[in-house]
Design an enzyme around this catalytic site. Structure first.
Site, PDB file in Angstrom:
ATOM      1  N   ASN A 109     -14.860  20.468 -27.848  1.00 39.47           N
ATOM      2  CA  ASN A 109     -14.599  19.870 -26.534  1.00 39.47           C
ATOM      3  C   ASN A 109     -15.862  19.320 -25.879  1.00 39.47           C
ATOM      4  O   ASN A 109     -16.978  19.527 -26.352  1.00 39.47           O
ATOM      5  CB  ASN A 109     -13.954  20.905 -25.608  1.00 39.47           C
ATOM      6  CG  ASN A 109     -14.798  22.155 -25.451  1.00 39.47           C
ATOM      7  OD1 ASN A 109     -14.731  23.053 -26.285  1.00 39.47           O
ATOM      8  ND2 ASN A 109     -15.604  22.225 -24.403  1.00 39.47           N
ATOM      9  N   CYS A 137     -18.630  36.780 -14.080  1.00 37.40           N
ATOM     10  CA  CYS A 137     -18.184  38.054 -14.675  1.00 37.40           C
ATOM     11  C   CYS A 137     -16.846  37.973 -15.394  1.00 37.40           C
ATOM     12  O   CYS A 137     -16.601  38.700 -16.358  1.00 37.40           O
ATOM     13  CB  CYS A 137     -18.078  39.139 -13.596  1.00 37.40           C
ATOM     14  SG  CYS A 137     -19.433  39.155 -12.413  1.00 37.40           S
ATOM     15  N   ARG A 157     -16.758  35.148 -37.829  1.00 37.51           N
ATOM     16  CA  ARG A 157     -15.526  34.849 -38.585  1.00 37.51           C
ATOM     17  C   ARG A 157     -15.675  34.962 -40.085  1.00 37.51           C
ATOM     18  O   ARG A 157     -14.701  34.810 -40.793  1.00 37.51           O
ATOM     19  CB  ARG A 157     -14.984  33.473 -38.178  1.00 37.51           C
ATOM     20  CG  ARG A 157     -14.573  33.456 -36.739  1.00 37.51           C
ATOM     21  CD  ARG A 157     -13.762  32.290 -36.266  1.00 37.51           C
ATOM     22  NE  ARG A 157     -13.767  32.387 -34.828  1.00 37.51           N
ATOM     23  CZ  ARG A 157     -14.710  31.869 -34.035  1.00 37.51           C
ATOM     24  NH1 ARG A 157     -15.670  31.126 -34.551  1.00 37.51           N
ATOM     25  NH2 ARG A 157     -14.686  32.068 -32.743  1.00 37.51           N
ATOM     26  N   ASP A 203     -10.551  21.205 -22.721  1.00 38.32           N
ATOM     27  CA  ASP A 203     -11.064  22.115 -23.764  1.00 38.32           C
ATOM     28  C   ASP A 203     -10.183  22.016 -25.011  1.00 38.32           C
ATOM     29  O   ASP A 203     -10.013  22.990 -25.734  1.00 38.32           O
ATOM     30  CB  ASP A 203     -11.141  23.561 -23.232  1.00 38.32           C
ATOM     31  CG  ASP A 203     -11.906  24.506 -24.163  1.00 38.32           C
ATOM     32  OD1 ASP A 203     -12.648  24.022 -25.025  1.00 38.32           O
ATOM     33  OD2 ASP A 203     -11.729  25.724 -24.015  1.00 38.32           O
ATOM     34  N   THR A 229     -19.173  20.913 -30.114  1.00 37.11           N
ATOM     35  CA  THR A 229     -19.632  21.964 -31.020  1.00 37.11           C
ATOM     36  C   THR A 229     -18.626  22.183 -32.148  1.00 37.11           C
ATOM     37  O   THR A 229     -17.422  22.129 -31.942  1.00 37.11           O
ATOM     38  CB  THR A 229     -19.836  23.264 -30.238  1.00 37.11           C
ATOM     39  OG1 THR A 229     -18.766  23.413 -29.305  1.00 37.11           O
ATOM     40  CG2 THR A 229     -21.145  23.235 -29.472  1.00 37.11           C
ATOM     41  N   CYS A 273     -15.821  37.918 -19.316  1.00 35.95           N
ATOM     42  CA  CYS A 273     -15.868  39.135 -20.144  1.00 35.95           C
ATOM     43  C   CYS A 273     -15.075  40.292 -19.535  1.00 35.95           C
ATOM     44  O   CYS A 273     -14.448  41.059 -20.255  1.00 35.95           O
ATOM     45  CB  CYS A 273     -17.312  39.597 -20.345  1.00 35.95           C
ATOM     46  SG  CYS A 273     -18.306  38.470 -21.320  1.00 35.95           S
ATOM     47  N   GLU A 287     -12.942  39.179 -35.958  1.00 34.23           N
ATOM     48  CA  GLU A 287     -12.248  37.945 -36.349  1.00 34.23           C
ATOM     49  C   GLU A 287     -12.535  37.546 -37.796  1.00 34.23           C
ATOM     50  O   GLU A 287     -12.183  36.457 -38.224  1.00 34.23           O
ATOM     51  CB  GLU A 287     -12.659  36.794 -35.404  1.00 34.23           C
ATOM     52  CG  GLU A 287     -12.258  37.043 -33.956  1.00 34.23           C
ATOM     53  CD  GLU A 287     -12.559  35.876 -33.024  1.00 34.23           C
ATOM     54  OE1 GLU A 287     -13.080  34.829 -33.485  1.00 34.23           O
ATOM     55  OE2 GLU A 287     -12.278  36.006 -31.820  1.00 34.23           O
ATOM     56  N   LYS A 309      -5.961  22.489 -30.902  1.00 34.26           N
ATOM     57  CA  LYS A 309      -5.534  23.069 -29.626  1.00 34.26           C
ATOM     58  C   LYS A 309      -4.531  22.194 -28.887  1.00 34.26           C
ATOM     59  O   LYS A 309      -3.686  22.700 -28.155  1.00 34.26           O
ATOM     60  CB  LYS A 309      -6.751  23.261 -28.721  1.00 34.26           C
ATOM     61  CG  LYS A 309      -7.494  24.572 -28.894  1.00 34.26           C
ATOM     62  CD  LYS A 309      -8.515  24.678 -27.765  1.00 34.26           C
ATOM     63  CE  LYS A 309      -9.391  25.905 -27.879  1.00 34.26           C
ATOM     64  NZ  LYS A 309     -10.423  25.920 -26.810  1.00 34.26           N
ATOM     65  N   GLU A 315     -19.128  25.388 -23.523  1.00 30.20           N
ATOM     66  CA  GLU A 315     -18.721  25.805 -22.167  1.00 30.20           C
ATOM     67  C   GLU A 315     -19.938  25.954 -21.249  1.00 30.20           C
ATOM     68  O   GLU A 315     -19.795  26.080 -20.030  1.00 30.20           O
ATOM     69  CB  GLU A 315     -17.959  27.135 -22.213  1.00 30.20           C
ATOM     70  CG  GLU A 315     -16.466  26.962 -22.383  1.00 30.20           C
ATOM     71  CD  GLU A 315     -16.068  26.385 -23.721  1.00 30.20           C
ATOM     72  OE1 GLU A 315     -16.297  27.038 -24.739  1.00 30.20           O
ATOM     73  OE2 GLU A 315     -15.536  25.256 -23.754  1.00 30.20           O
TER      74      GLU A 315
HETATM   75  O1  LIG Z   1     -16.792  24.933 -27.075  1.00 27.99           O
HETATM   76  C1  LIG Z   1     -17.364  25.806 -27.705  1.00 27.99           C
HETATM   77  O2  LIG Z   1     -18.548  25.723 -28.092  1.00 27.99           O
HETATM   78  C2  LIG Z   1     -16.574  27.016 -28.052  1.00 27.99           C
HETATM   79  C3  LIG Z   1     -17.082  28.061 -28.816  1.00 27.99           C
HETATM   80  C4  LIG Z   1     -16.250  29.156 -29.122  1.00 27.99           C
HETATM   81  C5  LIG Z   1     -16.871  30.201 -29.975  1.00 27.99           C
HETATM   82  O3  LIG Z   1     -18.026  29.981 -30.394  1.00 27.99           O
HETATM   83  O4  LIG Z   1     -16.325  31.233 -30.270  1.00 27.99           O
HETATM   84  C6  LIG Z   1     -14.910  29.168 -28.614  1.00 27.99           C
HETATM   85  C7  LIG Z   1     -14.505  28.051 -27.864  1.00 27.99           C
HETATM   86  N1  LIG Z   1     -15.323  27.021 -27.589  1.00 27.99           N
HETATM   87  C8  LIG Z   1     -13.172  27.920 -27.337  1.00 27.99           C
HETATM   88  O5  LIG Z   1     -12.863  26.911 -26.681  1.00 27.99           O
HETATM   89  C9  LIG Z   1     -12.226  28.939 -27.570  1.00 27.99           C
HETATM   90  O6  LIG Z   1     -11.050  28.833 -27.159  1.00 27.99           O
HETATM   91  C10 LIG Z   1     -12.644  30.094 -28.281  1.00 27.99           C
HETATM   92  C11 LIG Z   1     -11.963  31.269 -28.595  1.00 27.99           C
HETATM   93  C12 LIG Z   1     -12.862  32.042 -29.264  1.00 27.99           C
HETATM   94  C13 LIG Z   1     -12.687  33.403 -29.747  1.00 27.99           C
HETATM   95  O7  LIG Z   1     -13.406  33.769 -30.696  1.00 27.99           O
HETATM   96  O8  LIG Z   1     -11.881  34.155 -29.172  1.00 27.99           O
HETATM   97  N2  LIG Z   1     -14.039  31.380 -29.394  1.00 27.99           N
HETATM   98  C14 LIG Z   1     -13.942  30.192 -28.800  1.00 27.99           C
HETATM   99 CA   LIG Z   2     -14.602  25.357 -26.010  1.00 29.32          CA
END
Ligand SMILES: O=C(O)c1cc(C(=O)O)c2c(n1)C(=O)C(=O)c1cc(C(=O)O)[nH]c1-2
Ligand SMILES: [Ca+2]
Length: 708
Positions: free
Chosen positions: A263, A614, A113, A308, A243, A617, A61, A335, A181
């Protein structure tokens, strides 16, 4: 205060158009480059100039930086590569050795990123929470700090990971983190770029006892935020969330730092805050003084977040005519699906309109900018299931948008991915090593009956929305095959570049979206391209590598965006390039006939545990999407001990597969195996048949699905 040479160069980036010095190229985060050697008339002849294979075949990313002919790319597992920007030759690399067993401490792939640059040093965050400063010429470490203070990391549910790009301004490096999360209390820290010494820290949600943290946020939290939370909701133990995992911007015009806040933790507003209060600063933009981190203003986009609906998405500033007057504004496409225009100096709401279809609100209040909620969308309060659009992945996620001052349009890599929200049965109960949302984990996947599933698939969309911020309406759109495409860059050659989920890299006409160039990069692209000059020649470069949360969690369904298998690379184009990618590997994960027998008495429990531990991932309902192993065809499911070695005892922790014997007993882990065996049997023939299509995607993914 002096900006120093680097800050001046970032602010006056158009005088240094050969470089890409900061995440969004300049502090405006517009991702516009004036370079025009590659333009509408010749882009059809664009050629691959070089490629560099990465050693991490997961989601990529990163936005690389380019400083005087050197390209700095961060990759998955927080690794850094310094490449010759003209040839792709490796100059040096740095591996901070993030331990493999923490992959499941973050929600969404071990991504990174991007780096920051200041005064001869490059900086980047690591998934295990460190911030590293390297000498940009040699790659030697200058300093390293742990960005997570001891008081924030206490307890099992405090799960912090760092995957966002660092931002550097006024001699300080700023970084946030993810974790909402699981259970986290968001904060941002600023460190001295030369020494790594902490300058300030700002927490985005209150201290649960309303006590001072001895941080820059104390006053704002104690006087404004605490009273917007219930005194004893689950947030007190789960951190509250908020966050700042993506956007974090310094604006030299207003001389403010903007935090893009995420969120709630847990998501469920009734469990989190007893269904009371707006829960500041969730779903907000918060403006701070750069020197001290002192609060200046905030604007909350999603009060009472329960979907979220992070507001972490990229904060961009530009100068926009508003009622005949030029104003310095923030434009934001979070979002929740609304496009916001705010006054950058004061946070005043100027206008807002939905940039994608949405079903949760009837627009925004024209004065306050507060969403007009549809009562049925407030699922924790109604207690009923809610099919939300946007869903938890948002109308726009981390994929960066771009703006062209020539067309006046903001180009949003937008999407539609619904999500089913429902209360966790029996009240809030956190699980260690799992997402803790306050949701029914039997429902977080796709609907389980064929009809609802087919409707869900019809609702999946991915597109570029070319948005006119002045008129608050779309000028035009480009439709893609499905969601989860890459970010964008706009150029002085009137071009837009974007990589897609199906592995194609495209150039579009920035004035009308006409498709002018296509290249098969062999693996899905989710990163944003950059453009720069090396030895006087213009290049366009992008990180290639399918991943992130969409393919991880949505699993098999994510293949409908165009199935590729992850082969991670950095690729770069020029008008006279001569490189050729090696032939594409076969698509992996060929179906292997599974053992025919499994215990139907335990597969429902196995499904629940799979979705809880699970699926995030290995894919909803045990179907993979081309990044991590598809467990249905794994040798490990063929024998109880083999499966327990991996899932229980951690035989593959070095590769990112944590051990789960601390959160589940052997019987529970065996139930998961029985469930995967069931899914392998249900879907085997369907997948064998699918390999006869050119896409290798099942024509009807609902076949072989038995209702739960
Ligand atoms: O609430 C969080 O702390 C948090 C962290 C992250 C992250 O660190 O990548 C994502 C999200 N939320 C999230 O809601 C989300 O849709 C998301 C997509 C991604 C990704 O890199 O594909 N990270 C994250
Ligand atoms: Ca999130």
């Amino acid at each position: 205060a002096s900006q120093g040479d680097t800050g001046d160069a970032i602010i006056h980036a158009d005088e240094h158009s050969e470089n890409w010095l900061s995440y969004g190229r300049t502090y405006t985060e517009q991702r516009y480059s004036p370079l025009d050697e590659i333009n509408r008339s010749n882009v059809g002849n664009l050629k691959l100039a070089w490629y560099f294979d990465l050693d991490t075949n997961r989601g990529q990313e990163g936005t690389p930086l380019v400083v005087d002919g050197i390209l700095y790319a961060t990759t998955n597992w927080s690794k850094m590569k310094a490449l010759d920007a003209a040839t792709g030759k490796l100059l040096w690399e740095y591996d901070p050795k993030v331990p493999g067993n923490i992959a499941d401490k973050g929600c969404c792939d071990t991504v990174n990123r991007g780096p920051g640059y200041w005064n001869g040093k490059v900086f980047f965050g690591t998934f295990d929470g460190r911030l590293v400063a390297l000498d940009a010429k040699t790659g030697k470490k200058v300093w390293e700090v742990n960005t997570i203070p001891a008081e924030a990391s206490l307890g099992k549910q405090r799960s912090y990971t760092v995957d966002g790009a660092v931002r550097v301004a006024k001699g300080m490096v700023m970084i946030g983190n993810g974790g909402a999360e699981f259970g986290a209390r968001g904060f941002v820290s600023a460190f001295d770029a030369e020494t790594g010494k902490l300058k300030w820290r700002f927490y985005t949600v209150p201290n649960s006892k309303n006590e001072p943290d001895h941080a820059a946020s104390d006053k704002a939290l104690m006087t404004k935020a605490y009273r917007t939370w219930s005194p004893d909701g689950a947030w007190v133990r789960q951190g509250g969330g908020g966050t700042v995992w993506d956007s974090l911007v310094y604006d030299p015009v207003a001389d403010l730092v903007y935090l893009a806040v995420g969120n709630g933790s847990p998501w469920n507003y009734k469990y989190r805050s007893d269904g009371m209060g707006s829960n500041l600063f969730l779903g907000s933009i918060v403006a701070l003084k750069p020197e001290t981190g002192e609060y200046v203003w905030h604007f909350q986009e999603t009060p009472m977040d329960e979907w979220d609906y992070t507001s972490v998405q990229q904060i961009m500033t530009l100068d926009l005519p508003v009622n005949g007057e030029k104003r310095h504004v923030i434009v934001h496409a979070p979002k929740n699906g609304f496009f916001y225009v705010l006054d950058a100096k004061t946070g005043e709401f100027i206008s807002g309109k939905n940039y994608v279809y949405m079903n949760w609100a009837d627009g925004l209040d024209p004065l306050s900018g507060r969403p007009i909620y549809k009562p049925e969308a407030l699922w924790p309060l109604t207690g009923k299931e809610w099919y939300g659009i946007p869903g938890d992945l948002g109308g726009h996620n981390f994929a960066a948008m771009a703006y062209s001052p020539k067309t006046g349009l903001v180009y949003i890599p937008a999407q539609q991915v619904p999500f089913v929200y429902k209360n966790q049965v029996g009240g809030f109960k956190p699980h260690p090593d799992s997402w803790n949302l306050g949701l029914d984990m039997n429902k977080v996947g796709l609907p389980d009956n064929a009809e609802a599933r087919t409707a869900f698939m019809k609702d999946l969309k991915g597109m570029i929305v070319a948005w006119d911020p002045e008129k608050q309406q779309a000028a035009w759109t480009v439709d893609h095959k499905g969601p989860w495409n890459g970010g964008l860059v706009a150029t002085g050659g009137d071009l837009l570049f974007q990589g897609l989920a199906n592995g194609e890299f495209h150039a579009y006409d920035a004035t009308n979206g006409a498709d002018l160039f296509k290249f098969d990069a062999q693996s899905g692209i989710i990163a944003p391209p950059i453009t720069y000059k090396a030895n006087g020649k213009q290049y366009v470069a992008v990180e290639v590598g399918w991943g992130g949360i969409y393919p991880f969690f949505l699993g098999g369904i994510a293949r409908t965006s165009g199935w590729t298998v992850n082969h991670s690379r950095v690729i770069a184009f020029s008008l006279d390039g001569k490189a050729v990618l090696p032939p594409q590997n076969d698509k992996g994960f060929l179906p292997v006939k599974p053992p025919a027998n499994y215990d139907t008495k335990v597969t429902d429990n196995g499904y629940f545990l799979f979705q809880t531990y699970c699926a995030a991932c290995h894919g909803d309902n045990a179907e993979g999407a081309g990044v991590l192993p598809d467990l249905r065809w794994s040798g490990a499911i063929r024998h109880q001990d083999a499966f327990y070695n991996v899932a229980g005892r951690g035989a593959l922790t070095a590769y990112g597969m944590d051990r789960f014997d601390t959160s589940m007993n052997p019987k529970q882990i065996e139930d998961i195996r029985q469930f995967i065996l069931k899914r392998a049997n249900e879907t085997y023939q369907r997948e064998v048949d699918a390999r006869k299509n050119s896409s290798e995607i099942p024509a009807n993914p609902t076949i072989g699905l038995t209702p739960q």
